[in-house]
Design a protein around this motif. Structure first.
Motif, PDB file in Angstrom:
ATOM      1  N   SER A 170       0.836  -1.204   0.000  1.00  0.00           N
ATOM      2  CA  SER A 170       0.000   0.000   0.000  1.00  0.00           C
ATOM      3  C   SER A 170       0.865   1.247   0.000  1.00  0.00           C
ATOM      4  CB  SER A 170      -0.919  -0.009   1.219  1.00  0.00           C
ATOM      5  OG  SER A 170      -1.660   1.191   1.294  1.00  0.00           O
ATOM      6  N   ASP A 171       1.875   1.286   0.868  1.00  0.00           N
ATOM      7  CA  ASP A 171       2.757   2.454   0.944  1.00  0.00           C
ATOM      8  C   ASP A 171       3.504   2.649  -0.372  1.00  0.00           C
ATOM      9  OD1 ASP A 171       4.133   4.608   2.305  1.00  0.00           O
ATOM     10  OD2 ASP A 171       5.877   3.289   2.374  1.00  0.00           O
ATOM     11  N   SER A 172       3.916   1.532  -1.002  1.00  0.00           N
ATOM     12  CA  SER A 172       4.647   1.622  -2.273  1.00  0.00           C
ATOM     13  C   SER A 172       3.776   2.244  -3.368  1.00  0.00           C
ATOM     14  CB  SER A 172       5.096   0.216  -2.694  1.00  0.00           C
ATOM     15  OG  SER A 172       5.656   0.246  -3.979  1.00  0.00           O
ATOM     16  N   ILE A 173       2.482   1.888  -3.383  1.00  0.00           N
ATOM     17  CA  ILE A 173       1.577   2.443  -4.400  1.00  0.00           C
ATOM     18  C   ILE A 173       1.450   3.948  -4.234  1.00  0.00           C
ATOM     19  CG2 ILE A 173      -0.858   2.553  -5.062  1.00  0.00           C
ATOM     20  CD1 ILE A 173      -0.973  -0.465  -4.664  1.00  0.00           C
ATOM     21  N   TYR A 174       1.268   4.414  -2.984  1.00  0.00           N
ATOM     22  CA  TYR A 174       1.101   5.847  -2.760  1.00  0.00           C
ATOM     23  C   TYR A 174       2.390   6.612  -3.060  1.00  0.00           C
ATOM     24  CZ  TYR A 174      -3.405   4.832  -0.685  1.00  0.00           C
ATOM     25  OH  TYR A 174      -4.692   4.424  -0.478  1.00  0.00           O
ATOM     26  N   LEU A 175       3.549   5.975  -2.822  1.00  0.00           N
ATOM     27  CA  LEU A 175       4.818   6.602  -3.227  1.00  0.00           C
ATOM     28  C   LEU A 175       4.879   6.733  -4.736  1.00  0.00           C
ATOM     29  CD1 LEU A 175       7.474   4.939  -0.879  1.00  0.00           C
ATOM     30  CD2 LEU A 175       7.066   7.397  -1.136  1.00  0.00           C
ATOM     31  N   ILE A 177       2.399   7.015  -6.915  1.00  0.00           N
ATOM     32  CA  ILE A 177       1.509   8.046  -7.471  1.00  0.00           C
ATOM     33  C   ILE A 177       1.704   9.389  -6.778  1.00  0.00           C
ATOM     34  CG2 ILE A 177      -0.224   6.351  -8.156  1.00  0.00           C
ATOM     35  CD1 ILE A 177      -1.887   7.126  -5.765  1.00  0.00           C
ATOM     36  N   GLU A 178       2.728   9.456  -5.894  1.00  0.00           N
ATOM     37  CA  GLU A 178       3.115  10.708  -5.228  1.00  0.00           C
ATOM     38  C   GLU A 178       1.928  11.327  -4.480  1.00  0.00           C
ATOM     39  OE1 GLU A 178       4.797  13.241  -8.151  1.00  0.00           O
ATOM     40  OE2 GLU A 178       6.533  11.954  -8.540  1.00  0.00           O
ATOM     41  N   LEU A 179       1.285  10.508  -3.652  1.00  0.00           N
ATOM     42  CA  LEU A 179       0.152  10.977  -2.871  1.00  0.00           C
ATOM     43  C   LEU A 179       0.491  10.799  -1.388  1.00  0.00           C
ATOM     44  CD1 LEU A 179      -2.715  12.123  -3.176  1.00  0.00           C
ATOM     45  CD2 LEU A 179      -3.562   9.794  -2.931  1.00  0.00           C
ATOM     46  N   SER A 180       1.016  11.857  -0.803  1.00  0.00           N
ATOM     47  CA  SER A 180       1.470  11.791   0.582  1.00  0.00           C
ATOM     48  C   SER A 180       0.322  11.473   1.527  1.00  0.00           C
ATOM     49  CB  SER A 180       2.129  13.118   0.987  1.00  0.00           C
ATOM     50  OG  SER A 180       3.252  13.390   0.172  1.00  0.00           O
ATOM     51  N   GLN A 181      -0.844  12.081   1.274  1.00  0.00           N
ATOM     52  CA  GLN A 181      -1.987  11.862   2.154  1.00  0.00           C
ATOM     53  C   GLN A 181      -2.293  10.370   2.303  1.00  0.00           C
ATOM     54  OE1 GLN A 181      -3.820  14.325   3.659  1.00  0.00           O
ATOM     55  NE2 GLN A 181      -5.108  12.826   4.704  1.00  0.00           N
ATOM     56  N   GLY A 182      -2.181   9.606   1.195  1.00  0.00           N
ATOM     57  CA  GLY A 182      -2.499   8.186   1.234  1.00  0.00           C
ATOM     58  C   GLY A 182      -1.501   7.369   2.038  1.00  0.00           C
ATOM     59  N   ARG A 183      -0.241   7.851   2.175  1.00  0.00           N
ATOM     60  CA  ARG A 183       0.787   7.060   2.867  1.00  0.00           C
ATOM     61  C   ARG A 183       0.584   7.007   4.370  1.00  0.00           C
ATOM     62  NH1 ARG A 183       6.660   8.534   2.173  1.00  0.00           N
ATOM     63  NH2 ARG A 183       6.855   6.408   2.958  1.00  0.00           N
ATOM     64  N   LEU A 184      -0.174   7.952   4.920  1.00  0.00           N
ATOM     65  CA  LEU A 184      -0.227   8.082   6.370  1.00  0.00           C
ATOM     66  C   LEU A 184      -0.762   6.818   7.052  1.00  0.00           C
ATOM     67  CD1 LEU A 184      -1.414  11.774   6.584  1.00  0.00           C
ATOM     68  CD2 LEU A 184       0.750  10.861   7.441  1.00  0.00           C
ATOM     69  N   GLN A 185      -1.876   6.300   6.583  1.00  0.00           N
ATOM     70  CA  GLN A 185      -2.445   5.123   7.237  1.00  0.00           C
ATOM     71  C   GLN A 185      -1.546   3.890   7.121  1.00  0.00           C
ATOM     72  OE1 GLN A 185      -5.036   4.403   9.314  1.00  0.00           O
ATOM     73  NE2 GLN A 185      -4.979   6.628   9.508  1.00  0.00           N
ATOM     74  N   PRO A 186      -1.010   3.538   5.909  1.00  0.00           N
ATOM     75  CA  PRO A 186      -0.098   2.384   5.850  1.00  0.00           C
ATOM     76  C   PRO A 186       1.106   2.537   6.768  1.00  0.00           C
ATOM     77  CG  PRO A 186      -0.776   3.027   3.648  1.00  0.00           C
ATOM     78  CD  PRO A 186      -1.296   4.077   4.569  1.00  0.00           C
ATOM     79  N   LEU A 187       1.701   3.736   6.810  1.00  0.00           N
ATOM     80  CA  LEU A 187       2.875   3.949   7.673  1.00  0.00           C
ATOM     81  C   LEU A 187       2.525   3.730   9.140  1.00  0.00           C
ATOM     82  CD1 LEU A 187       4.487   7.057   5.944  1.00  0.00           C
ATOM     83  CD2 LEU A 187       5.432   4.755   6.038  1.00  0.00           C
ATOM     84  N   ARG A 188       1.410   4.272   9.589  1.00  0.00           N
ATOM     85  CA  ARG A 188       1.026   4.092  10.995  1.00  0.00           C
ATOM     86  C   ARG A 188       0.733   2.632  11.301  1.00  0.00           C
ATOM     87  NH1 ARG A 188      -3.070   8.932  10.355  1.00  0.00           N
ATOM     88  NH2 ARG A 188      -1.660  10.711  10.512  1.00  0.00           N
ATOM     89  N   ASN A 189       0.062   1.948  10.373  1.00  0.00           N
ATOM     90  CA  ASN A 189      -0.248   0.537  10.614  1.00  0.00           C
ATOM     91  C   ASN A 189       1.003  -0.330  10.600  1.00  0.00           C
ATOM     92  OD1 ASN A 189      -3.031   0.766  10.987  1.00  0.00           O
ATOM     93  ND2 ASN A 189      -3.441   0.743   8.783  1.00  0.00           N
ATOM     94  N   ILE A 190       1.993   0.018   9.735  1.00  0.00           N
ATOM     95  CA  ILE A 190       3.265  -0.728   9.745  1.00  0.00           C
ATOM     96  C   ILE A 190       3.951  -0.577  11.095  1.00  0.00           C
ATOM     97  CG2 ILE A 190       5.581  -0.810   8.751  1.00  0.00           C
ATOM     98  CD1 ILE A 190       4.271   0.036   6.062  1.00  0.00           C
ATOM     99  N   SER A 191       3.950   0.650  11.608  1.00  0.00           N
ATOM    100  CA  SER A 191       4.583   0.877  12.918  1.00  0.00           C
ATOM    101  C   SER A 191       3.859   0.069  13.998  1.00  0.00           C
ATOM    102  CB  SER A 191       4.574   2.366  13.262  1.00  0.00           C
ATOM    103  OG  SER A 191       3.263   2.835  13.473  1.00  0.00           O
ATOM    104  N   ARG A 192       2.529  -0.048  13.911  1.00  0.00           N
ATOM    105  CA  ARG A 192       1.781  -0.819  14.914  1.00  0.00           C
ATOM    106  C   ARG A 192       2.113  -2.313  14.825  1.00  0.00           C
ATOM    107  NH1 ARG A 192      -2.571   2.781  12.982  1.00  0.00           N
ATOM    108  NH2 ARG A 192      -2.885   4.415  14.552  1.00  0.00           N
ATOM    109  N   VAL A 193       2.322  -2.815  13.580  1.00  0.00           N
ATOM    110  CA  VAL A 193       2.713  -4.222  13.426  1.00  0.00           C
ATOM    111  C   VAL A 193       4.035  -4.496  14.136  1.00  0.00           C
ATOM    112  CG1 VAL A 193       3.395  -6.008  11.781  1.00  0.00           C
ATOM    113  CG2 VAL A 193       1.472  -4.523  11.249  1.00  0.00           C
ATOM    114  N   TYR A 194       5.033  -3.615  13.895  1.00  0.00           N
ATOM    115  CA  TYR A 194       6.336  -3.819  14.547  1.00  0.00           C
ATOM    116  C   TYR A 194       6.230  -3.685  16.060  1.00  0.00           C
ATOM    117  CZ  TYR A 194       8.887  -4.022  10.148  1.00  0.00           C
ATOM    118  OH  TYR A 194       9.355  -4.401   8.929  1.00  0.00           O
TER     119      TYR A 194
END
Length: 958
Positions: free
Chosen positions: A275-280, A282-299
């Motif tokens: 998900s994060d790779s797709i938003y990178l 298409i250069e859509l920063s707004q879309g990256r926020l949720q995948p990044l936060r969820n990745i941090s929660r997984v770790y």
């Protein structure tokens, strides 16, 4: 924290409106061709709405251009739509005040025009803005107003959109803990499911995917993790089919979150990183926020706190780039916890203070926004004008400076891209066309060669059969010769159809077009099936609204079309139903627009078919599992090809169990034929058709024969063939399908049953299984017939307890031998069984359903042995059979009548009682159910050769 998470459904709810890239391309192509008038304004508004997803500045430019042109032309509808498009763009970029401003301007225009659809759209947009601000009451108020407007004009698609908004309002209001507010969650689920039902009825895959996402989110909050995961997987499949990157990014994030909740961390990381790779990409920063936060929660859950901190810090940097307080609030809350986990308490304290600061600011801003709403409610018009003047002044200044250069550059770019795309597409299509033509040539050669190979031996069969028929007077031999001729002609017809298909593929089938009055022609073809329909008790009717309808067509092709459709209808229609053929003129066809046509309808009330079959019914060699024997899959494919070669159209509609309707439209006149040669003479050739078998196979004439064989077979000729093979030795009846065969077997209890395997409705396996599991028919031996010669099919047949298994084709002598062997072996068992019953009424041993039947009969007789009213009727009442069924069943198993069995068991019991001096002769007679001692003495002497008195003397002497 609650406020920031509520933004996610708003982004998701809107993405479906813009995810159709092909429609955007179509609109841009149309825009480049349209004159500069109101049509251009409406197209600009549509493009602005679509482009709002991936390129907000560009969407805003389109909307402003539409607004400027509308104002210059004083085009009120365009002004309203342009303001709505601007409001939508600002809504998606979270510039909420500007979104409200433009929505309100649009609302004013739509109210003046009485445009209820526009009003409903504006109220829905205002509902989403209020939801983003956390004002759930205001959001619900706007959503219900929008729903009311849409319901007034019956716009189902837009009504579903209102249901989605209401679902998201209740979802957000339920809270974000795992338990949630179940009442609000149930309401949210109800609205999302109502929306899904409407979108499925319209086959709107983009919105179906969105509804499934909303349902998955609701399931997740309700604690139904497995259901949420299933919905998310369905959404992913739809998003892949649509092909939008934004949608895929959202789906991957949702799936990752579902796996996180299920503690499946590897899968969660896989989907979240994608998900994060797709938003990178298409250069859509707004879309990256949720995948990044969820990745941090997984770790965090995995205990990898350095990685937890790395992704939490990344989400904070992206949130700073997006620069909205709600996103900064969520990221700082995550980051202060991550620093605390790695013992960096100074940094943790710093971000905790930032989190508190953002939280206080947001809630302060919420109160300011509520006050602003109150102010706008008193002085909306004045504030709108001030904001509009400032906005227009800035935007128009920029547009005046860049409009000419930007327009020229944009049009040039679009033109180049379209030209390049068309050039690539043309080259690809040319290569594909060449490959398809080569494949078609190979197929045509193959079909032509193999069909010619079949035609030669078939011709050599038909000729000699006809010559032998002329020399034969034996009635039975003539029946077999007619059967051979009919089936050889049928096979030749299939070969000819294959040849016609190959000629159509290669373009070599020459149609002999002539002017034909189709009313008498089609009536004659239909009536040729009259005797066949009557023999099957099917009501075949022909109706024409016109006395004369002249159509330019190939008569041979027309005959093939009608024969295939009528024979197909009769094939799948059972006794008592009807087939109707109707023709008429139609002034304007729905299948061939702006054209007067000749309509041919073949309608039946037979088996019908479901939607999956309807979509594939005209494919070559396609047939369902139930009609594998009855259909080759060629006829309907040929019909479609022949109809289309006449510039016509064919449509099939059906419902399982409710019948089917085939409709053909052929253009009237000859203008559509172009340069095709037309034979001026009306068609007058005599039509020679295959005479179908009309022999009655309900029961053979040899009714005096004792043994009865039942043949369950859907092919009439096979039933007739078997009947003629065995009718000299047995009484024969037939059934055309499994259901009627079972009814016939239960009613008459034949001595042997022959059943085919592949039949419409119930197949042979199901028939055999039901017969063997029914106490009434379990004793009847069954022979299975099939065209499947594989070991697996044979084992499946024997597992159903079939007594024998024969593959087609089979020799008549072998078949007759197997029938006789089965009946003889059954008679030997009957003799042995009859002796066991007579000698040992309480010790009968047989390993089948028959054992249960005999045990039940013996138990009833033993229980009521002293009852003089014990009779066959009483046995039937106790077992659940009629008197005749009990008689035939017992006689088939033991060879004795029920009355004799009862009497023999009474006498055997009397013998035991006499030997044991259990009473006087009179007492024993009454104890064993005899009506008088004299009758008892007579029966006893007949069975044992001496009287009861003589036996008693011998016993007393001993």
């Amino acid at each position: 924290m609650k406020r920031c998470l509520s933004l996610i459904p708003i982004i998701l709810i809107n993405f479906c409106v813009y995810g159709q890239v092909s429609e955007i391309d179509s609109l841009l192509n149309e825009l480049s061709r349209e004159p500069h008038d109101t049509t251009e304004v409406l197209i600009l508004c549509k493009v602005a709405s679509h482009e709002g997803l991936g390129d907000f500045p560009r969407a805003k430019a389109y909307a402003l251009k539409a607004l400027k042109k509308s104002e210059a032309m004083e085009f009120e509808k365009g002004i309203g739509k342009a303001h709505y498009a601007l409001g939508l763009t600002y809504d998606l970029t979270f510039v909420l005040d500007s979104a409200v401003h433009h929505y309100l301007l649009a609302k004013e225009v739509f109210e003046q025009l009485g445009d209820k659809k526009g009003e409903g759209n504006v109220y829905t947009g205002l509902g989403y803005v209020s939801l983003a601000k956390g004002d759930y009451g205001k959001a619900a108020e706007y959503a219900l107003k929008g729903l009311k407007k849409r319901e007034e004009i019956g716009l189902l698609h837009e009504i579903a959109g209102s249901y989605m908004l209401l679902g998201n309002i209740f979802y957000d209001e339920s809270g974000f803990n795992e338990e949630g507010n179940m009442s609000n969650l149930n309401k949210a689920l109800k609205y999302h499911q109502q929306a899904l039902q409407i979108f499925e009825s319209e086959n709107d895959k983009a919105h179906i995917g969105k509804s499934l996402t909303n349902i998955a989110n609701t399931y997740s909050r309700m604690g139904m993790a497995d259901s949420a995961l299933l919905m998310s997987k369905k959404t992913l499949a739809i998003s892949r089919e649509i092909g939008g990157k934004w949608e895929l990014g959202i789906c991957f994030n949702n799936l990752g979150y579902r796996f996180l909740k299920l503690n499946v961390y590897d899968s969660a990381l896989y989907y979240l990183l994608r998900s994060d790779s797709i938003y990178l990409d298409i250069e859509l920063s707004q879309g990256r926020l949720q995948p990044l936060r969820n990745i941090s929660r997984v770790y965090k859950e995995m205990g990898n706190f350095p990685k937890y901190l790395e992704y939490a810090r990344e989400s904070y940097l992206v949130a700073k780039e997006v620069n909205t307080k709600v996103e900064l609030l969520a990221s700082t809350n995550l980051l202060h916890d991550a620093y605390a986990r790695v013992d960096s308490f100074q940094q943790a304290y710093r971000f905790l203070k930032l989190f508190k600061s953002y939280s206080d600011t947001i809630y302060d801003n919420e109160r300011v926004e509520q006050m602003r709403d109150m102010e706008l409610s008193y002085n909306v018009e004045k504030k709108e004008q001030q904001i509009a003047d400032l906005e227009r002044e800035k935007e128009l200044a920029n547009l005046r400076r860049n409009i000419w250069m930007g327009s020229v550059g944009f049009i040039a770019l679009i033109g180049f891209l379209l030209y390049n795309q068309q050039r690539i597409k043309s080259r690809r299509n040319l290569l594909l066309l060449e490959k398809e033509q080569e494949v078609d040539r190979m197929k045509s050669r193959f079909f032509a060669n193999i069909s010619h190979e079949f035609r030669t031996p078939l011709t050599l069969l038909i000729g000699p059969i006809e010559e032998v028929r002329k020399m034969t007077v034996d009635k039975k031999a003539l029946i077999f010769l007619d059967m051979m001729k009919n089936n050889t002609s049928r096979l030749l017809n299939q070969v000819n159809q294959l040849l016609d298909l190959s000629k159509l593929d290669s373009g070599k089938l020459e149609l002999k077009i002539t002017r034909l009055d189709v009313v008498p022609f089609i009536r004659g073809v239909v009536m040729s099936f009259e005797s066949l329909a009557a023999s099957r008790a099917i009501d075949l009717q022909f109706h024409s609204e016109e006395e004369r309808v002249e159509v330019y067509c190939d008569p041979d092709a027309m005959e093939r079309i009608v024969i295939n459709l009528v024979s197909n209808a009769l094939k799948f229609t059972k006794s008592g139903d009807n087939v109707e053929v109707k023709i008429r003129k139609v002034s304007e066809s729905r299948m061939i627009p702006r054209q007067e046509v000749f309509e041919l309808v073949v309608e039946d009330t037979g088996a019908g078919f479901d939607q999956e079959v309807q979509n594939r019914i005209f494919e070559r060699y396609f047939h369902t599992e139930s009609d594998m024997q009855a259909s080759t899959g060629i006829g309907l494919a040929l019909v479609k090809e022949l109809v289309e070669s006449h510039h016509g159209n064919i449509q099939a509609v059906g419902e399982r169990g409710q019948g089917s309707v085939f409709t053909i439209h052929l253009p009237l006149g000859k203008e559509h034929l172009g340069d095709v040669k037309i034979h001026q003479e009306p068609y007058a050739e005599e039509i020679h058709r295959e005479v179908l078998s009309d022999y009655d196979d309900t029961e053979s004439i040899s009714g005096e024969n004792e043994k009865h064989i039942l043949i369950i077979e859907d092919n009439e000729d096979v039933r007739l063939f078997i009947r003629k093979v065995v009718e000299d030795q047995f009484r024969v009846t037939g059934a055309p399908d499994g259901k009627s065969g079972i009814e016939e077997a239960r009613e008459h209890l034949p001595d042997l049953i022959v059943t085919d395997i592949m039949m419409p409705g119930m197949n042979g396996y199901e028939v055999t299984r039901e017969l063997k599991n029914d106490m009434k028919t379990s004793h009847i031996p069954v022979i299975m017939l099939t065209a499947k010669a594989g070991l697996e099919s044979k084992l499946e047949g024997l597992e159903t307890e079939a007594d024998d298994y024969m593959t087609k084709p089979f020799e008549a002598t072998e078949f007759l031998a197997r029938v006789n062997n089965l009946i003889r072996s059954r008679e030997k068992l009957r003799e042995q069984f009859g002796q066991q019953i007579t000698l040992k009424p309480n010790n009968v041993v047989i390993n089948s359903m028959d054992a249960a039947f005999i045990d039940k009969v013996m138990g009833i007789i033993e229980t009521h042995l002293a009852d003089t009213d014990l009779s066959v009727e009483f046995l039937g009442e106790q077992i659940g059979m009629s008197r005749s069924q009990v008689y035939r069943k017992l006689h088939a198993i033991t060879g004795h009548s029920p009355k004799k069995i009862i009497r023999d068991i009474r006498l055997d019991r009397a013998m035991d009682l006499l030997k044991n001096n259990a009473g006087t002769i009179s007492e024993i007679a009454y104890m064993t159910g005899f009506s008088s001692p004299n009758y008892f003495t007579t029966c006893f002497h007949q069975k044992f050769g001496y009287s009861p008195g003589e036996l008693k003397k011998i016993t007393n002497h001993e």
